[in-house]
Each structure stands twice: as structure tokens, then as C-alpha cells.
Design a protein around this motif. Sequence first.
Motif, PDB file in Angstrom:
ATOM      1  N   THR A  69      73.918  64.888   8.781  1.00  0.00           N
ATOM      2  CA  THR A  69      74.040  64.663   7.330  1.00  0.00           C
ATOM      3  C   THR A  69      74.451  65.960   6.621  1.00  0.00           C
ATOM      4  N   VAL A  70      74.822  65.813   5.351  1.00  0.00           N
ATOM      5  CA  VAL A  70      75.141  66.995   4.547  1.00  0.00           C
ATOM      6  C   VAL A  70      73.894  67.876   4.424  1.00  0.00           C
ATOM      7  N   SER A  97      81.170  62.152   5.025  1.00  0.00           N
ATOM      8  CA  SER A  97      80.741  62.892   3.831  1.00  0.00           C
ATOM      9  C   SER A  97      81.944  63.334   3.001  1.00  0.00           C
ATOM     10  N   ASP A 103      83.042  62.330  -2.822  1.00  0.00           N
ATOM     11  CA  ASP A 103      82.135  62.745  -1.741  1.00  0.00           C
ATOM     12  C   ASP A 103      82.532  64.118  -1.199  1.00  0.00           C
ATOM     13  N   SER A 107      80.028  67.223  -1.159  1.00  0.00           N
ATOM     14  CA  SER A 107      79.612  67.800   0.132  1.00  0.00           C
ATOM     15  C   SER A 107      80.044  69.264   0.233  1.00  0.00           C
TER      16      SER A 107
END
Length: 275
Positions: A69-70, A97, A103, A107
Motif C-alpha cells: 500500500t501507499v 495507487s 490517485d 500517492s
Amino acid sequence: MTDLAQKPKTPITLSTLNKYKKTGEKFSCLTCYDASFAHLMDVAEIDTILVGDSLGMVVQGQSSTLPVTVADMVYHTANVARGNGHALIMTDLPFMSYATLADAISSSRAVMQAGANMVKLEGGSELAQIVQTLANNGVPTCVHLGLTPQSVNVFGGYKVQGKTESQTAKLLSDCEILVGAGASMILLECVPSALAKQVTERFDVPVIGIGAGVDTDGQVLVMHDMLGVYTRKPAKFVKDFLSDASNETGDIVGAFKNFHQAVKDKAFPTVAHSF
Ligand code: KIV
């Protein structure tokens, strides 16, 4: 045993890497995920650090990079930035992301504010608008082409890419469009050496390779791989620098130093590590 005292070094920036490209000096890059190893890489004078989403596999034990994930990338980038001395830090934007422009902006903001100097995105010409918007907002990008692990489910496995004439043409055209849109660097993974040579010669931006032959401007390896920490059979392009006979100190800094010097001396990779 290596002396771990840090000596101040000139920071490596994109301008440094562009200068290396012009003068033909090669540059080293290793993945890194925490402050302690970032410090050891500084002692060894590694030029660039990639906070790679490979952390999903080598740190988290996942079977691919997709679950990263970010928030994971922010956490590891901040840790690396605290241990880093002079290397340029590049951070991966993880799977999905950057599927939309909004997005990608959000991100990139997160990882840049955590300490990255640039972001890396996997894909081709479809990223052009994102690359351009990020460049316009002070975020340099490295575009990752060839074997892009976030697309493992499209490829049906981790396979060499760019082997057919049409794949070669597509990769060259993707690079043309992305460099035109403002990409600052290209990373090629698992492509035939001849194609990587063509990309390196054709474009002014620095080109980093992994399993992309001997001719790219820079070389990157996953840190765990080059320290011989394998959980699966290592790929053809991997070399264990820790247990290599040339590592006189026998320690991790010795392995990092030998990798750095082998890249500078064009002694790594060899054709045996290439496709
Ligand atoms: O995430 C990563 O470590 C990478 C390298 C394989 C280049 O993208």
C-alpha cells in the motif's frame, strides 16, 4: 570489519546521474527498506536507493508486490530517508495507487513528503499524462518497463519481455512518449540486452537495468538477492556479493562496496547475467 563512520559525501541528484550519462560513468542502485541498511549503503557510497515495492515479497513475505500500500511505501521511505546520507532516493508507487491522475498525485505527494526524491511507476504510454502532471508539480519520475511485476497477472508469470519485434517496437515507442512527457529516468527489467542497449543509446535520460544486460547507465539489484538472502530460486541476473570471494571484509558493507565498484568498473553484470 568495515569502519562504519560516515564521511560527508556530495549528494547524488538527477543532475549527477545526467552528468554520469554524458561522461559514461555507470551508477549503482540497490533496494533498501530501512534506516540501518540505508546507513550501510551510504558508507559503501551506493549512488541511488530504490524503496521498491519488492518489500512486499522480501520484507512482508507476500507472493507478489500487489498487496503493498501507499502507507507501506511512506513508512519504509521515511525509515530509509532517516538513515540515508548522500544517495538519491526513488520510491515505487504501489499497485493501483496511480490508476487515476488524482490517485497518482496523492500517492506521489505522500512518498515525496516522506523523503523520496523521485517516484517510480510501472507502465507504458498510458502513463504520459501522469508523468507530465507530476513533472509540472516538481515530482521527477522513473518509468519502469519490460517485466513490470505489478502486471504479473497479465503476463502469467515473471517472464522476459521485449523478445518479439512488436514488443520491441512497443517498448521503444512507450519510452519515446514517456520521455517526451517528461520522464526523468527509465528502468528496464528482464529485457534482451540488445533492446536495453538501444534504449540507453537512443534516450538522453539515465537508464537503469535489472536483467537488462551490460549496457544500461545504471544497475539495480534487490538488496536481499545480492546478499544471498533467497526465499526462492534466484533469477539469472542475481549475484550474491556477500559470499563472493572478492568480499575481503566478508561483511555487508563489503558486499555493497563490491557491487558499487563492479558496476562502476563494468564488471557487473556480465553476459552470464543477461538475456
Ligand atoms: O520493487 C523493486 O524492487 C523493483 C526492482 C525489481 C527494480 O522495482
